[in-house]
Structures are given as C-alpha cells and as structure tokens.
Design a protein around this motif. Structure first.
Motif, PDB file in Angstrom:
ATOM      1  N   PRO A 125       0.824  -1.106   0.032  1.00 47.51           N
ATOM      2  CA  PRO A 125      -0.005   0.110   0.069  1.00 47.51           C
ATOM      3  C   PRO A 125       1.041   1.472  -0.131  1.00 47.51           C
ATOM      4  CG  PRO A 125       0.065  -1.069   2.273  1.00 47.51           C
ATOM      5  CD  PRO A 125       0.864  -1.936   1.292  1.00 47.51           C
ATOM      6  N   LEU A 126       0.405   2.379  -0.575  1.00 48.02           N
ATOM      7  CA  LEU A 126       0.868   3.612  -0.500  1.00 48.02           C
ATOM      8  C   LEU A 126       0.953   3.941   1.030  1.00 48.02           C
ATOM      9  CD1 LEU A 126       1.880   6.023  -2.079  1.00 48.02           C
ATOM     10  CD2 LEU A 126      -0.228   6.998  -2.162  1.00 48.02           C
ATOM     11  N   GLY A 169      11.654   8.042 -18.577  1.00 43.76           N
ATOM     12  CA  GLY A 169      11.495   8.704 -17.336  1.00 43.76           C
ATOM     13  C   GLY A 169      10.351   8.402 -16.658  1.00 43.76           C
ATOM     14  N   SER A 170      10.230   8.305 -15.372  1.00 41.83           N
ATOM     15  CA  SER A 170       9.096   7.999 -14.343  1.00 41.83           C
ATOM     16  C   SER A 170       9.307   8.802 -13.107  1.00 41.83           C
ATOM     17  CB  SER A 170       9.095   6.450 -14.243  1.00 41.83           C
ATOM     18  OG  SER A 170       8.194   6.065 -13.342  1.00 41.83           O
ATOM     19  N   TRP A 171       8.326   9.316 -12.652  1.00 47.43           N
ATOM     20  CA  TRP A 171       8.195  10.210 -11.433  1.00 47.43           C
ATOM     21  C   TRP A 171       7.305   9.439 -10.495  1.00 47.43           C
ATOM     22  CZ3 TRP A 171       9.705  11.998 -15.952  1.00 47.43           C
ATOM     23  CH2 TRP A 171      10.264  13.147 -16.039  1.00 47.43           C
ATOM     24  N   THR A 172       7.654   9.096  -9.337  1.00 46.24           N
ATOM     25  CA  THR A 172       6.884   8.277  -8.229  1.00 46.24           C
ATOM     26  C   THR A 172       6.856   9.242  -6.960  1.00 46.24           C
ATOM     27  OG1 THR A 172       8.804   7.321  -7.129  1.00 46.24           O
ATOM     28  CG2 THR A 172       7.893   6.114  -9.106  1.00 46.24           C
ATOM     29  N   THR A 173       5.802   8.788  -6.289  1.00 43.54           N
ATOM     30  CA  THR A 173       5.487   9.627  -5.046  1.00 43.54           C
ATOM     31  C   THR A 173       5.381   8.558  -3.831  1.00 43.54           C
ATOM     32  OG1 THR A 173       4.472  11.161  -3.737  1.00 43.54           O
ATOM     33  CG2 THR A 173       3.089   9.916  -5.260  1.00 43.54           C
ATOM     34  N   PHE A 174       5.816   8.875  -2.757  1.00 46.05           N
ATOM     35  CA  PHE A 174       5.625   7.976  -1.355  1.00 46.05           C
ATOM     36  C   PHE A 174       4.199   8.648  -0.679  1.00 46.05           C
ATOM     37  CE2 PHE A 174      10.025   7.246  -2.189  1.00 46.05           C
ATOM     38  CZ  PHE A 174      10.185   5.842  -2.337  1.00 46.05           C
ATOM     39  N   THR A 175       4.057  10.052  -0.937  1.00 37.56           N
ATOM     40  CA  THR A 175       3.200  10.804  -0.228  1.00 37.56           C
ATOM     41  C   THR A 175       2.080  11.109  -0.898  1.00 37.56           C
ATOM     42  OG1 THR A 175       4.443  12.719  -0.856  1.00 37.56           O
ATOM     43  CG2 THR A 175       5.281  11.538   0.958  1.00 37.56           C
ATOM     44  N   ASN A 176       1.365  12.505  -0.673  1.00 41.37           N
ATOM     45  CA  ASN A 176       0.681  13.036  -1.516  1.00 41.37           C
ATOM     46  C   ASN A 176       1.174  14.191  -2.461  1.00 41.37           C
ATOM     47  OD1 ASN A 176      -1.394  12.734   1.140  1.00 41.37           O
ATOM     48  ND2 ASN A 176      -1.811  11.931  -0.779  1.00 41.37           N
ATOM     49  N   LYS A 177       2.352  14.418  -2.375  1.00 37.05           N
ATOM     50  CA  LYS A 177       3.214  15.290  -3.278  1.00 37.05           C
ATOM     51  C   LYS A 177       3.220  14.545  -4.743  1.00 37.05           C
ATOM     52  CE  LYS A 177       7.496  16.674  -1.988  1.00 37.05           C
ATOM     53  NZ  LYS A 177       8.309  15.689  -2.191  1.00 37.05           N
ATOM     54  N   GLY A 178       3.311  15.499  -5.731  1.00 35.01           N
ATOM     55  CA  GLY A 178       3.217  14.695  -7.198  1.00 35.01           C
ATOM     56  C   GLY A 178       4.588  13.845  -7.300  1.00 35.01           C
ATOM     57  N   TYR A 179       5.666  13.928  -6.445  1.00 34.53           N
ATOM     58  CA  TYR A 179       6.787  13.102  -6.910  1.00 34.53           C
ATOM     59  C   TYR A 179       7.809  13.315  -5.627  1.00 34.53           C
ATOM     60  CZ  TYR A 179       8.690  17.215  -9.507  1.00 34.53           C
ATOM     61  OH  TYR A 179       9.173  18.384  -9.566  1.00 34.53           O
ATOM     62  N   ASP A 180       8.360  12.398  -5.429  1.00 35.34           N
ATOM     63  CA  ASP A 180       9.527  12.112  -4.498  1.00 35.34           C
ATOM     64  C   ASP A 180      10.629  11.508  -4.890  1.00 35.34           C
ATOM     65  OD1 ASP A 180       7.832  13.150  -2.016  1.00 35.34           O
ATOM     66  OD2 ASP A 180       6.943  11.501  -2.034  1.00 35.34           O
ATOM     67  N   PRO A 203      -6.728   7.917  -4.814  1.00 41.20           N
ATOM     68  CA  PRO A 203      -6.047   6.708  -4.685  1.00 41.20           C
ATOM     69  C   PRO A 203      -5.873   5.647  -5.674  1.00 41.20           C
ATOM     70  CG  PRO A 203      -8.289   6.516  -3.904  1.00 41.20           C
ATOM     71  CD  PRO A 203      -8.163   8.106  -4.408  1.00 41.20           C
ATOM     72  N   ASP A 204      -6.865   6.038  -6.981  1.00 44.44           N
ATOM     73  CA  ASP A 204      -6.854   5.280  -8.003  1.00 44.44           C
ATOM     74  C   ASP A 204      -6.229   6.004  -9.226  1.00 44.44           C
ATOM     75  OD1 ASP A 204      -8.697   7.054  -8.140  1.00 44.44           O
ATOM     76  OD2 ASP A 204     -10.235   5.675  -9.015  1.00 44.44           O
ATOM     77  N   TRP A 205      -5.189   6.902  -8.862  1.00 45.16           N
ATOM     78  CA  TRP A 205      -4.493   7.832  -9.824  1.00 45.16           C
ATOM     79  C   TRP A 205      -3.827   6.826 -10.710  1.00 45.16           C
ATOM     80  CZ3 TRP A 205      -3.669  13.093 -10.524  1.00 45.16           C
ATOM     81  CH2 TRP A 205      -2.762  13.410 -11.189  1.00 45.16           C
ATOM     82  N   GLN A 206      -3.788   7.260 -12.095  1.00 44.86           N
ATOM     83  CA  GLN A 206      -3.358   6.666 -13.073  1.00 44.86           C
ATOM     84  C   GLN A 206      -2.162   7.352 -13.830  1.00 44.86           C
ATOM     85  OE1 GLN A 206      -4.408   3.367 -14.248  1.00 44.86           O
ATOM     86  NE2 GLN A 206      -5.625   3.621 -12.144  1.00 44.86           N
ATOM     87  N   PRO A 207      -1.224   6.772 -13.999  1.00 49.46           N
ATOM     88  CA  PRO A 207       0.156   7.437 -14.549  1.00 49.46           C
ATOM     89  C   PRO A 207      -0.405   8.418 -15.828  1.00 49.46           C
ATOM     90  CG  PRO A 207       0.593   4.997 -14.118  1.00 49.46           C
ATOM     91  CD  PRO A 207      -0.614   5.270 -14.136  1.00 49.46           C
ATOM     92  N   VAL A 208       0.266   9.611 -15.635  1.00 42.90           N
ATOM     93  CA  VAL A 208       0.135  10.533 -16.778  1.00 42.90           C
ATOM     94  C   VAL A 208       1.434  10.217 -18.089  1.00 42.90           C
ATOM     95  CG1 VAL A 208       0.224  12.867 -17.635  1.00 42.90           C
ATOM     96  CG2 VAL A 208      -1.056  12.199 -15.615  1.00 42.90           C
ATOM     97  N   ASN A 209       0.953   9.753 -19.184  1.00 41.64           N
ATOM     98  CA  ASN A 209       2.177   9.541 -20.050  1.00 41.64           C
ATOM     99  C   ASN A 209       2.384  10.464 -21.001  1.00 41.64           C
ATOM    100  OD1 ASN A 209       1.924   6.864 -18.901  1.00 41.64           O
ATOM    101  ND2 ASN A 209       0.799   6.044 -20.607  1.00 41.64           N
ATOM    102  N   TRP A 210       3.649  11.078 -21.094  1.00 40.04           N
ATOM    103  CA  TRP A 210       4.057  11.989 -21.955  1.00 40.04           C
ATOM    104  C   TRP A 210       4.780  11.379 -23.318  1.00 40.04           C
ATOM    105  CZ3 TRP A 210       2.687  16.945 -21.047  1.00 40.04           C
ATOM    106  CH2 TRP A 210       2.102  17.357 -19.683  1.00 40.04           C
ATOM    107  N   SER A 211       4.353  11.832 -24.349  1.00 38.31           N
ATOM    108  CA  SER A 211       4.806  11.248 -25.598  1.00 38.31           C
ATOM    109  C   SER A 211       6.056  11.863 -26.164  1.00 38.31           C
ATOM    110  CB  SER A 211       3.911  11.156 -26.998  1.00 38.31           C
ATOM    111  OG  SER A 211       3.514  12.566 -27.274  1.00 38.31           O
ATOM    112  N   GLU A 212       6.874  11.572 -27.124  1.00 33.91           N
ATOM    113  CA  GLU A 212       7.950  12.079 -27.869  1.00 33.91           C
ATOM    114  C   GLU A 212       7.621  13.228 -28.173  1.00 33.91           C
ATOM    115  OE1 GLU A 212      10.652   9.756 -30.149  1.00 33.91           O
ATOM    116  OE2 GLU A 212      10.477   8.149 -29.154  1.00 33.91           O
TER     117      GLU A 212
END
Ligand SMILES: [Fe+2]
Length: 318
Positions: free
Chosen positions: A3-4, A190-201, A280-289
């Motif tokens: 779990p997060l 590239g991949s952005w991940t978070t442990f918290t409620n911030k956009g990324y850690d 809680p069901d956030w889906q990754p936002v994908n950025w294209s080339e």
C-alpha cells in the motif's frame, strides 16, 4: 503491491563532492542551510523546516554523485514489513547504525546500484538558543540569508533502465507512479513516483551513457515562484552557475531553477504550487516524444546539458 504510505517521506540524502569546503559554502551561504555537526569526511546540513537532524550529508570524496538516500518508514511495523520484502529481492545489504540522530537503518540498493537506507527511529531536532524560532510549530528560525530553502523536495536519479528501478520502488516500498515519459517504441525514458501526496518524491530518467548509479539532481522546496526568481538573482550575485530556468516544467508543472554546486552536482530549486495527488486510483500520466519535443510548459527548449550532465561525470558512450 504494497500500500501507499508505508514510507513516510524522503528523508536525508548523502551527496559526494571533491571540493568539500566549497560545497559547504554553497549549501550554507547560497541555499541557506545550517551546519549541524560532522563526522569523518562528512558535514551534516539542515534546512530550516526539517524536523529531523539532517537534510543533506555532504561527504568529501574523489568525485561527485549521490551516496545513500534515506527514507523514513511510517511506523516500526511498516519498517519490518518493507525490510522483509526488500530481503526477498536479494538487494538487501543489511542493518547498519544510522547517521547521528537516527536509529538502526536497513541498507539496500535499487537495481541500478543507488544505495538507500530505511529507518523509523528519529530524534527530532532541538535548535540551540540562537536558532530557536519565534513560533513553536517551526523546527528552526527562518534564515535571513541566501535562498533559505524550506526542505528537501525530491531526488532525480539517472538509471540505465528507469522502469526497472521505479518498478522496484513500487513493488517493495509502495511508491505510486504519477507521470512518465513513454517513447514511440514503448520504452519508459523517465518515471516520477511518490511516497506521499506530493506529485513526486523519487524520479528515474534514462542515463544516456548507460552508466548505472548516477545522479541527475536533487531538489529543494522554495515557498513561492517569487522565491525561485530571487534564487536566480542571488545565484548571479554569488557566482553560482545557472544551468536553466527559471521556467515551468510541463511534467508535474513545477516552477524551477537549476544550478550546479561547486562539486558538480546539479541542484534544483522548485515550487510545485498547491498541486497534490490525492486520488487513490491515480493513473500515470504518459508524455509522448512529440509532447516532449514542445519543450517545457511555456516553450523553453530543454537544454542539451540536461541530457548529458550527470554525476559523477563519465565519458559519453559512443
Ligand atoms: Fe526535479
């Protein structure tokens, strides 16, 4: 998948520098961090709103780069649960004494070889009289010099395969993937991940040289966009090298300034506004080339050194 929120937050990071005294001066005079002790070749520094003892452990070394990244577990039970899963991956190194003010720390590496420490016990910082804040809900008096960064915000590693490393953080620590760059061939660059409620850690971007274990940058939080502009002015006055910015990222929409500290490590000053990831069901936002080719949010082209400069330096692969 765990779990997060098993990991409370990104805690202190060890940075290596071949010019320790000059780097200490950058972190104290320019960024406004406070020295909080030393041990061996390391100097401990803290940002004014950090409730713990250490924000950055600066270690004199033959070259630059990142040493151990420390994470605080959410509870003693969360620590034990995560250690059990880390041990099962075969990437555990074992328990070690923590830095001064920290309890037993479980050391492991990600697939790239970046070293991490996970702990729970932490002795809260008590400032000496001259650094005591006026308001008791603040860790330390607000510094009246330099950028006066509030806290560490995130770390961006270079990785040979970003997806392998970020999947490791996701599957062992419960990191949530919030945004990613997906190339035309499907590769995650590239991949952005978070442990918290911030956009990324924690972020992994691809190392073009194919060298494992390197650092792209660490970032400190500044309260406002104006604070980023002021950081640029102070950099100019103090002879700090500005690499790019101020500008606004498209990914995560962070307002940014990138500078180099004297040891060569890239440092970001950032303001992510009021943005939080609460779903809680956030889906990754994908950025294209094609989207990445448009540059940053307001059109600034991504500077070439962003793709080539990492620490420690290596020869560019042919
Ligand atoms: Fe960043």
């Amino acid at each position: 998948m765990p779990p997060l929120h098993e990991i409370a937050h990104l805690a202190h990071v060890e940075l290596r520098t071949p010019v320790l005294d000059e780097s200490v001066e950058f972190f104290t005079r320019y960024l406004g961090l406070t020295e909080n002790g030393s041990a061996g070749d390391s100097v401990f520094l803290r940002a004014w709103d950090d409730y713990e003892q250490i924000t950055i452990k600066l270690t004199g070394h033959a070259t630059s780069g990142v040493g151990r990244t420390n994470l605080r577990a959410a509870s003693p039970e969360a620590l034990q649960r995560r250690v059990k899963e880390l041990e099962a991956t075969g990437r555990g190194i074992g328990w070690a004494d923590g830095d001064p003010g920290y309890g037993q720390t479980y050391v492991f590496t990600d697939p790239d070889g970046h070293e991490f420490g996970l702990y729970y016990e932490s002795e809260w910082y008590t400032p000496p009289a001259e650094l005591a804040p006026s308001l008791k809900n603040q860790a330390q008096a607000y510094p009246s010099h330099g950028v006066a960064v509030r806290r560490l915000d995130h770390i961006n590693y270079l990785g040979v395969e970003p997806v392998v490393n970020r999947d490791f953080l996701r599957d062992t620590l419960g990191a949530l993937v919030t945004e990613q760059i997906v190339l035309n061939d499907g590769t995650v660059a590239g991949s952005w991940t978070t442990f918290t409620n911030k956009g990324y850690d924690a972020v992994y971007t691809r190392d073009r040289t194919g060298t494992p274990g390197r650092l792209h940058h660490i970032a400190f939080a500044v309260d406002t966009r104006d604070g980023i502009l002021r950081a640029a002015d102070i950099a100019l006055e103090q002879g700090v090298h500005i690499e790019t910015g101020p500008h606004k990222h498209a990914i995560q929409q962070t307002f940014f300034l990138y500078v180099y500290e004297p040891g060569g490590n890239r440092i970001e000053l950032c303001n992510a506004g009021a943005r939080l990831v609460l779903a809680p069901d956030w889906q990754p936002v994908n950025w294209s080339e094609a989207e990445r080719a448009k540059g940053q949010a307001w059109g600034l082209k991504t500077i070439e050194s962003f793709h080539t400069h990492g620490t420690p330096p290596v020869e560019e692969a042919s």
